[in-house]
Design a protein around this motif. Structure first.
Motif, PDB file in Angstrom:
ATOM      1  N   PHE A 147       0.802  -1.232   0.000  1.00  0.00           N
ATOM      2  CA  PHE A 147       0.000   0.000   0.000  1.00  0.00           C
ATOM      3  C   PHE A 147       0.832   1.279   0.000  1.00  0.00           C
ATOM      4  O   PHE A 147       0.550   2.201  -0.730  1.00  0.00           O
ATOM      5  CB  PHE A 147      -0.935  -0.034   1.215  1.00  0.00           C
ATOM      6  CG  PHE A 147      -1.887   1.115   1.308  1.00  0.00           C
ATOM      7  CD1 PHE A 147      -2.763   1.404   0.289  1.00  0.00           C
ATOM      8  CD2 PHE A 147      -1.919   1.894   2.457  1.00  0.00           C
ATOM      9  CE1 PHE A 147      -3.665   2.447   0.389  1.00  0.00           C
ATOM     10  CE2 PHE A 147      -2.809   2.937   2.569  1.00  0.00           C
ATOM     11  CZ  PHE A 147      -3.688   3.216   1.534  1.00  0.00           C
ATOM     12  N   VAL A 148       1.831   1.321   0.863  1.00  0.00           N
ATOM     13  CA  VAL A 148       2.620   2.551   1.005  1.00  0.00           C
ATOM     14  C   VAL A 148       4.088   2.209   1.176  1.00  0.00           C
ATOM     15  O   VAL A 148       4.447   1.072   1.476  1.00  0.00           O
ATOM     16  CB  VAL A 148       2.161   3.396   2.219  1.00  0.00           C
ATOM     17  CG1 VAL A 148       0.768   3.945   2.019  1.00  0.00           C
ATOM     18  CG2 VAL A 148       2.228   2.600   3.500  1.00  0.00           C
ATOM     19  N   THR A 149       4.913   3.228   1.003  1.00  0.00           N
ATOM     20  CA  THR A 149       6.337   3.070   1.258  1.00  0.00           C
ATOM     21  C   THR A 149       6.803   4.205   2.158  1.00  0.00           C
ATOM     22  O   THR A 149       6.406   5.356   1.963  1.00  0.00           O
ATOM     23  CB  THR A 149       7.153   3.033  -0.053  1.00  0.00           C
ATOM     24  OG1 THR A 149       8.535   2.899   0.273  1.00  0.00           O
ATOM     25  CG2 THR A 149       6.943   4.264  -0.899  1.00  0.00           C
ATOM     26  N   PHE A 150       7.594   3.860   3.156  1.00  0.00           N
ATOM     27  CA  PHE A 150       8.129   4.854   4.084  1.00  0.00           C
ATOM     28  C   PHE A 150       9.648   4.881   4.059  1.00  0.00           C
ATOM     29  O   PHE A 150      10.260   5.862   4.437  1.00  0.00           O
ATOM     30  CB  PHE A 150       7.664   4.554   5.516  1.00  0.00           C
ATOM     31  CG  PHE A 150       6.180   4.510   5.665  1.00  0.00           C
ATOM     32  CD1 PHE A 150       5.438   5.674   5.675  1.00  0.00           C
ATOM     33  CD2 PHE A 150       5.513   3.304   5.777  1.00  0.00           C
ATOM     34  CE1 PHE A 150       4.053   5.641   5.812  1.00  0.00           C
ATOM     35  CE2 PHE A 150       4.140   3.251   5.913  1.00  0.00           C
ATOM     36  CZ  PHE A 150       3.407   4.423   5.930  1.00  0.00           C
ATOM     37  N   ILE A 151      10.232   3.755   3.672  1.00  0.00           N
ATOM     38  CA  ILE A 151      11.694   3.631   3.648  1.00  0.00           C
ATOM     39  C   ILE A 151      12.102   2.917   2.365  1.00  0.00           C
ATOM     40  O   ILE A 151      11.257   2.354   1.669  1.00  0.00           O
ATOM     41  CB  ILE A 151      12.232   2.855   4.873  1.00  0.00           C
ATOM     42  CG1 ILE A 151      11.695   1.427   4.880  1.00  0.00           C
ATOM     43  CG2 ILE A 151      11.893   3.580   6.173  1.00  0.00           C
ATOM     44  CD1 ILE A 151      12.368   0.523   5.891  1.00  0.00           C
ATOM     45  N   ASN A 152      13.378   2.917   2.103  1.00  0.00           N
ATOM     46  CA  ASN A 152      13.904   2.203   0.940  1.00  0.00           C
ATOM     47  C   ASN A 152      14.579   0.907   1.362  1.00  0.00           C
ATOM     48  O   ASN A 152      15.088   0.779   2.473  1.00  0.00           O
ATOM     49  CB  ASN A 152      14.916   3.070   0.185  1.00  0.00           C
ATOM     50  CG  ASN A 152      14.239   4.210  -0.534  1.00  0.00           C
ATOM     51  OD1 ASN A 152      13.067   4.125  -0.901  1.00  0.00           O
ATOM     52  ND2 ASN A 152      14.973   5.285  -0.748  1.00  0.00           N
ATOM     53  N   ASN A 153      14.588  -0.031   0.443  1.00  0.00           N
ATOM     54  CA  ASN A 153      15.352  -1.269   0.608  1.00  0.00           C
ATOM     55  C   ASN A 153      16.835  -0.924   0.536  1.00  0.00           C
ATOM     56  O   ASN A 153      17.200   0.171   0.072  1.00  0.00           O
ATOM     57  CB  ASN A 153      14.993  -2.259  -0.511  1.00  0.00           C
ATOM     58  CG  ASN A 153      13.589  -2.785  -0.365  1.00  0.00           C
ATOM     59  OD1 ASN A 153      13.213  -3.271   0.685  1.00  0.00           O
ATOM     60  ND2 ASN A 153      12.811  -2.693  -1.436  1.00  0.00           N
ATOM     61  N   PRO A 154      17.719  -1.834   0.949  1.00  0.00           N
ATOM     62  CA  PRO A 154      19.165  -1.564   0.866  1.00  0.00           C
ATOM     63  C   PRO A 154      19.644  -1.173  -0.536  1.00  0.00           C
ATOM     64  O   PRO A 154      20.592  -0.409  -0.680  1.00  0.00           O
ATOM     65  CB  PRO A 154      19.799  -2.876   1.318  1.00  0.00           C
ATOM     66  CG  PRO A 154      18.773  -3.497   2.211  1.00  0.00           C
ATOM     67  CD  PRO A 154      17.445  -3.107   1.620  1.00  0.00           C
TER      68      PRO A 154
END
Length: 184
Positions: A147-154
């Motif tokens: 649904f949403v993104t708050f942070i990034n993957n490595p």
């Protein structure tokens, strides 16, 4: 607004809350609050004074010590529907304080603010908040996948999170006795 429970007071923020607020928001434990990360007392003071349009935030403090242990927030979506959420200091976990605060908030919204429906979004990995919603008699209405993104993957790409919606209606809240909620 001021709500008193057995051990807590839910109230407007006060300048002395800066230290406690900074303690638990200097390292938010769930990704959905990454944007609320605070790194100074000045930032904590600004956080207490300003919030999103139509959102109201309130400090949750211990009644005896008047020390802030968390906060609750409310967004009135229309005349009878509210979106709620909360942050709590990890140091005070396991004592039923978050449950006590949220019971006080929901009861206030249903009995005093004219709420007919209250709901909240909870990210799938936020186990404690999902459990709290369920213990309060809120039902899971659905899960929004990625649904949403708050942070990034490595690797720098957005990390999308599944988000559950929990809600409760006033008639459901009224049919649950306060005793059964607090003993749950």
């Amino acid at each position: 607004m001021k709500i008193e429970t057995e051990r807590l007071v839910i109230r407007d923020f006060q300048k002395r809350d800066v230290v406690g607020l900074l303690e638990y928001l200097s390292n938010p434990r769930v990704n959905c609050f990454a944007a609320d990360r605070l790194c100074s007392e000045e930032a904590a003071f600004v956080y207490m004074q300003y919030s999103q349009k139509d959102m109201q935030r309130y400090a949750v403090s211990l009644k005896k010590e008047d020390f802030i242990i968390g906060d609750v927030f409310v967004l009135r979506e229309n005349e009878d529907t509210y979106n709620v959420g909360w942050h709590f200091n990890k140091r005070f976990e396991g004592k039923g304080l978050a449950r006590e605060a949220v019971i006080g908030l929901l009861d206030y919204l249903f009995r005093e603010a004219g709420a007919r429906r209250i709901y909240g979004f909870v990210e799938d990995d936020n186990i404690r908040s999902k459990r709290l919603c369920e213990r309060l008699g809120m039902r899971r209405e659905g899960c929004f996948k990625e649904f949403v993104t708050f942070i990034n993957n490595p690797n720098g790409t957005p990390k999308y999170e599944d988000t559950r919606v929990y809600s409760i209606l006033k008639k459901e809240w009224n049919s649950i006795s306060a005793k059964s909620i607090t003993n749950n």
